[in-house]
Every structure is written in structure tokens, then in C-alpha cells.
Design a protein around this motif. Structure first.
Motif, PDB file in Angstrom:
ATOM      1  N   SER A   1      45.289  56.961  40.759  1.00  0.00           N
ATOM      2  CA  SER A   1      43.825  56.830  40.744  1.00  0.00           C
ATOM      3  C   SER A   1      43.347  55.387  40.892  1.00  0.00           C
ATOM      4  CB  SER A   1      43.232  57.448  39.475  1.00  0.00           C
ATOM      5  OG  SER A   1      43.361  56.579  38.371  1.00  0.00           O
ATOM      6  N   HIS A   2      44.227  54.407  40.658  1.00  0.00           N
ATOM      7  CA  HIS A   2      43.741  53.015  40.750  1.00  0.00           C
ATOM      8  C   HIS A   2      43.478  52.599  42.206  1.00  0.00           C
ATOM      9  CE1 HIS A   2      47.759  51.216  41.716  1.00  0.00           C
ATOM     10  NE2 HIS A   2      47.058  50.183  42.104  1.00  0.00           N
ATOM     11  N   GLY A   3      43.944  53.423  43.152  1.00  0.00           N
ATOM     12  CA  GLY A   3      43.650  53.128  44.559  1.00  0.00           C
ATOM     13  C   GLY A   3      42.463  53.906  45.085  1.00  0.00           C
TER      14      GLY A   3
ATOM     15  N   LEU B   1      53.370  49.519  35.192  1.00  0.00           N
ATOM     16  CA  LEU B   1      53.976  50.314  36.269  1.00  0.00           C
ATOM     17  C   LEU B   1      53.035  50.593  37.442  1.00  0.00           C
ATOM     18  CD1 LEU B   1      56.658  51.770  36.838  1.00  0.00           C
ATOM     19  CD2 LEU B   1      55.803  53.734  35.526  1.00  0.00           C
ATOM     20  N   HIS B   2      51.762  50.231  37.321  1.00  0.00           N
ATOM     21  CA  HIS B   2      50.749  50.777  38.249  1.00  0.00           C
ATOM     22  C   HIS B   2      50.999  50.460  39.724  1.00  0.00           C
ATOM     23  CE1 HIS B   2      48.990  46.758  38.298  1.00  0.00           C
ATOM     24  NE2 HIS B   2      48.266  47.136  39.318  1.00  0.00           N
ATOM     25  N   ASP B   3      51.646  49.320  40.008  1.00  0.00           N
ATOM     26  CA  ASP B   3      51.877  48.961  41.419  1.00  0.00           C
ATOM     27  C   ASP B   3      53.313  49.270  41.849  1.00  0.00           C
ATOM     28  OD1 ASP B   3      49.428  48.182  42.442  1.00  0.00           O
ATOM     29  OD2 ASP B   3      49.652  46.076  41.865  1.00  0.00           O
ATOM     30  N   VAL B   4      53.881  50.312  41.281  1.00  0.00           N
ATOM     31  CA  VAL B   4      55.311  50.594  41.506  1.00  0.00           C
ATOM     32  C   VAL B   4      55.689  50.718  42.978  1.00  0.00           C
ATOM     33  CG1 VAL B   4      55.061  53.123  41.218  1.00  0.00           C
ATOM     34  CG2 VAL B   4      57.269  52.028  40.727  1.00  0.00           C
TER      35      VAL B   4
ATOM     36  N   VAL C   1      40.560  46.559  35.665  1.00  0.00           N
ATOM     37  CA  VAL C   1      41.296  45.339  35.282  1.00  0.00           C
ATOM     38  C   VAL C   1      42.330  44.934  36.336  1.00  0.00           C
ATOM     39  CG1 VAL C   1      40.941  45.857  32.835  1.00  0.00           C
ATOM     40  CG2 VAL C   1      43.177  46.359  33.876  1.00  0.00           C
ATOM     41  N   ASP C   2      42.702  45.835  37.212  1.00  0.00           N
ATOM     42  CA  ASP C   2      43.623  45.507  38.302  1.00  0.00           C
ATOM     43  C   ASP C   2      43.116  44.275  39.067  1.00  0.00           C
ATOM     44  OD1 ASP C   2      45.680  45.709  40.180  1.00  0.00           O
ATOM     45  OD2 ASP C   2      44.658  47.254  41.342  1.00  0.00           O
ATOM     46  N   GLU C   3      41.844  44.282  39.427  1.00  0.00           N
ATOM     47  CA  GLU C   3      41.251  43.163  40.159  1.00  0.00           C
ATOM     48  C   GLU C   3      40.768  42.059  39.209  1.00  0.00           C
ATOM     49  OE1 GLU C   3      40.620  42.811  43.719  1.00  0.00           O
ATOM     50  OE2 GLU C   3      42.149  44.360  43.727  1.00  0.00           O
TER      51      GLU C   3
ATOM     52  N   THR D   1      54.314  39.088  37.584  1.00  0.00           N
ATOM     53  CA  THR D   1      53.230  38.382  36.893  1.00  0.00           C
ATOM     54  C   THR D   1      51.977  39.256  36.859  1.00  0.00           C
ATOM     55  OG1 THR D   1      54.112  36.267  37.659  1.00  0.00           O
ATOM     56  CG2 THR D   1      51.820  36.279  36.906  1.00  0.00           C
ATOM     57  N   HIS D   2      51.675  39.862  37.999  1.00  0.00           N
ATOM     58  CA  HIS D   2      50.513  40.753  38.074  1.00  0.00           C
ATOM     59  C   HIS D   2      50.698  41.957  37.136  1.00  0.00           C
ATOM     60  CE1 HIS D   2      47.209  43.096  39.654  1.00  0.00           C
ATOM     61  NE2 HIS D   2      48.015  44.040  40.071  1.00  0.00           N
ATOM     62  N   ALA D   3      51.898  42.510  37.106  1.00  0.00           N
ATOM     63  CA  ALA D   3      52.185  43.633  36.200  1.00  0.00           C
ATOM     64  C   ALA D   3      51.939  43.225  34.752  1.00  0.00           C
ATOM     65  CB  ALA D   3      53.636  44.108  36.381  1.00  0.00           C
TER      66      ALA D   3
HETATM   67 FE   LIG Z   1      47.566  46.040  40.974  1.00  0.00          FE
END
Ligand SMILES: [Fe+2]
Length: 193
Positions: free
Chosen positions: A90-92, A53-56, A113-115, A24-26
């Protein structure tokens, strides 16, 4: 690889992720990234694929010590481009890793947008209409109420918006628009998705 497609991103994430809330988050982040790509006149599907894919590595390595540190080992064997791997790492930045600072509009958008999509999603879940007709004005009230969706880090979001150099409303509206467009795929109760 040539360009990372959304289908390929979905295929790869499914190899490393089983929990429904992570899909859902993806879907939320992917939808928002598509809208940000439209804003910047960039490649919508590519940005959506990165979002998906960002939280793979998150399900296997959720701790702040490890999240984003295993992206490379998961994605290099898949032939994902170095540029895309760096964008995902880079998102971390400043949260789980200092390896790659968000520099491009894609990276800055992902970081933000992740958060931010987490707050949009939480708000939609409490509205009988879900995403339909969500106004920027009403969303901003939820954003300002730090007790609402409290685990979504406003500092990170504000930092991301500052990096982007955009008005907060522009980024918030993009999240709302993208998630409304993809509401069936995100799957709100009652949507029959
Ligand atoms: Fe995320």
C-alpha cells in the motif's frame, strides 16, 4: 507466521538488498514508524518491522512500473502475514501500484513517513548536531523550501497527512523523535555508530 519481528524484517531485507543507502532509509522509516505506533498506542516493534521491510523489492525492481509489485513473491515464502504484505504494497498507492489503498493507521503512516523521513534525514546531515535538538519549527522551514531535498515528494507527504487526519506537526514531530531515538542505528557521520 506469528507477528513479524524486527529481527525477521532485518533478516529478510538483507537477502534482497545490498546498497548502504537503502539500509539507512530502512532504519529511518522504521524509526519513524515506531514513533507513529507510540502515538496511536499500537505495537511499536511490529510497526518498526514493517518500516524496515517496506522497500524489500526496491533494489531489484526500482522502477515505478515494478516497485511494490514483487513484494508478495518475496514475502509469501517467508511466511509473512497477508495483512503485512498488503500494508507494504500500500505504500506505493497511486505512485507505483493501485493494488492496495492505505486504510489502516499503519498503512497511512508508512505512506507518509516514507517520504517525510527523507527530508528529516537530509536536514540532519547538514546540521553539525545531526538529529540532536532538531526543532519542529526549523524543520517546517526546510519542509516548506521545496528546493531542499527536492526529490522528497511534498504532495505525497501532504496526501498522507490528510489521509491520517492529523496535524502535520504531529507527524513531523514523530519522525524527528523516532529518528533521534535511533540516530546511532541510522548512522550519522560523527555518531560513531
Ligand atoms: Fe521507502
Amino acid at each position: 507466521m506469528s507477528k513479524l519481528t524486527l529481527d525477521k524484517a532485518k533478516e529478510i531485507l538483507s537477502k534482497h538488498t545490498t546498497e548502504a543507502h537503502l539500509f539507512t532509509h530502512a532504519a529511518c522509516v522504521s524509526a519513524a514508524m515506531g514513533a507513529m505506533a507510540e502515538y496511536f498506542g499500537e505495537d511499536k516493534e511490529h510497526w518498526e518491522a514493517i518500516g524496515w521491510l517496506h522497500d524489500v523489492d526496491y533494489e531489484k525492481y526500482p522502477s515505478t512500473e515494478e516497485h511494490c509489485h514483487h513484494v508478495r513473491e518475496f514475502l509469501e515464502p517467508e511466511g509473512v502475514d497477508e495483512e503485512d504484505i498488503c500494508a507494504i504494497i500500500s505504500h506505493g498507492y497511486g505512485i507505483t501500484t493501485d493494488e492496495v489503498k492505505p486504510e489502516s493507521n499503519l498503512e497511512k503512516s508508512l505512506f507518509t513517513v516514507d517520504e517525510l523521513t527523507g527530508i528529516v534525514h537530509a536536514y540532519a546531515l547538514m546540521r553539525p548536531e545531526g538529529m540532536d535538538g532538531m526543532s519542529l519549527k526549523s524543520f517546517k522551514k526546510k519542509f516548506k523550501d521545496r528546493k531542499f531535498a527536492a526529490k522528497c515528494n511534498r504532495e505525497v507527504i501532504n496526501q498522507g497527512i490528510e489521509m491520517l487526519g492529523l496535524d502535520a506537526g504531529v507527524v513531523m514531530q514523530a519522525c524527528i523523535d523516532g529518528m533521534t531515538e535511533h540516530k546511532a542505528e541510522i548512522g550519522f557521520p560523527g555518531e560513531g555508530a
